[in-house]
Design a protein around this motif. Structure first.
Motif, PDB file in Angstrom:
ATOM      1  N   CYS A   1       0.835  -1.209   0.000  1.00 40.41           N
ATOM      2  CA  CYS A   1       0.000   0.000   0.000  1.00 40.41           C
ATOM      3  C   CYS A   1       0.874   1.265   0.000  1.00 40.41           C
ATOM      4  CB  CYS A   1      -0.890  -0.051   1.230  1.00 40.41           C
ATOM      5  SG  CYS A   1      -1.677   1.497   1.597  1.00 40.41           S
TER       6      CYS A   1
ATOM      7  N   CYS B   1       0.588   3.270   3.383  1.00 38.36           N
ATOM      8  CA  CYS B   1       1.341   2.598   4.461  1.00 38.36           C
ATOM      9  C   CYS B   1       2.843   2.791   4.252  1.00 38.36           C
ATOM     10  CB  CYS B   1       1.037   1.106   4.476  1.00 38.36           C
ATOM     11  SG  CYS B   1      -0.564   0.679   5.135  1.00 38.36           S
TER      12      CYS B   1
ATOM     13  N   HIS C   1      -5.550   5.024   9.162  1.00 41.82           N
ATOM     14  CA  HIS C   1      -5.685   4.390   7.839  1.00 41.82           C
ATOM     15  C   HIS C   1      -5.847   2.872   7.984  1.00 41.82           C
ATOM     16  CE1 HIS C   1      -4.503   3.180   3.773  1.00 41.82           C
ATOM     17  NE2 HIS C   1      -3.466   2.530   4.274  1.00 41.82           N
TER      18      HIS C   1
ATOM     19  N   HIS D   1      -5.880  -1.167   0.385  1.00 42.24           N
ATOM     20  CA  HIS D   1      -6.194  -2.411   1.098  1.00 42.24           C
ATOM     21  C   HIS D   1      -7.457  -3.025   0.502  1.00 42.24           C
ATOM     22  CE1 HIS D   1      -3.290  -1.772   4.386  1.00 42.24           C
ATOM     23  NE2 HIS D   1      -3.408  -0.533   3.965  1.00 42.24           N
TER      24      HIS D   1
HETATM   25 ZN    ZN Z   1      -2.232   1.025   3.718  1.00 37.83          ZN
END
Ligand code: ZN
Length: 222
Positions: free
Chosen positions: A31, A34, A60, A202
């Protein structure tokens, strides 16, 4: 196959039999949010920035977890016999048409075929809508047309729809899809539509498995 040979091996130790399988997160296709926030948390020397990135990352990831648990809960709540339906929908990666392997085609502009999938999460059935770029584009109007066609095909007792999709602004998360759902609630047998958007980065949807089958068959029958 390997596990049965260890089980049958009289010299195998307890350690050999303790398979202890585990899964680790894939190192590819991670991601972006992330990765960016974790990078700041690990490497930044600005403590204020690190603290705020930690909060953003936590928020998140909680949203991503919440979306997954919400979907599972919806699937458990309703049955295929109920007057509600739980679906997810997505557009497949564009398909070059024809599928040519000649190296020269790599540098040429090929015509595209679009394929839109609506997956019924209660029955596992997938409906596909395909068209090529000479017929229409792949924006919100086309997605809306596919959704109307799908919703019109539902049994007459269905009056509530729970729909999951990604947050793509050009296709799913926009005023046209909102207005389409409002129109359907006002002018059809559908009384409620809950459109739930998964957290970017995600997103796993059952449509991906359906697309996987298309890709597999495409390799066999180009
Ligand atoms: Zn993420």
């Amino acid at each position: 196959m390997e596990s049965s040979s260890v089980d049958e091996d009289p010299y195998a130790t307890d350690e050999d039999r303790d398979y202890n399988p585990s899964f680790h997160r894939s190192d590819t296709d991670t991601c972006t949010t992330c990765d960016a926030l974790q990078n700041i948390v690990k490497r930044s020397t600005n403590q204020e920035r690190v603290a705020s990135s930690k909060v953003k990352l936590e928020y998140h990831q909680r949203r991503a977890d919440k979306a997954v648990s919400c979907k599972l809960s919806d699937i458990k709540t309703y049955t295929p016999q109920s007057d509600s339906i739980v679906i997810c929908f997505d557009l497949q990666q564009t398909l070059p048409t024809l599928l040519l392997t000649t190296s020269k085609t790599f540098y040429l502009r090929q015509p595209w075929t679009y394929n839109f999938c609506v997956h019924n999460l209660l029955t596992g059935a997938a409906d596909m809508y395909s068209w090529d770029e000479t017929v229409a584009s792949r924006g919100s109007q086309e997605i809306g047309s596919c959704l109307v066609s799908y919703i019109k095909s539902l049994p007459p007792n269905v009056n509530k729809i729970v729909a999951y999709s990604d947050s793509c602004g050009g296709q799913n998360k926009n005023k046209y899809i909102c207005k389409l759902f409002m129109f359907l609630v006002r002018d059809s047998a559908i009384k409620e539509i809950h459109h739930k958007l998964l957290e970017p980065g995600h997103i796993y949807m059952e449509c991906d498995r359906d697309f996987g089958m298309v890709e597999k068959n495409k390799r066999k029958n180009p």
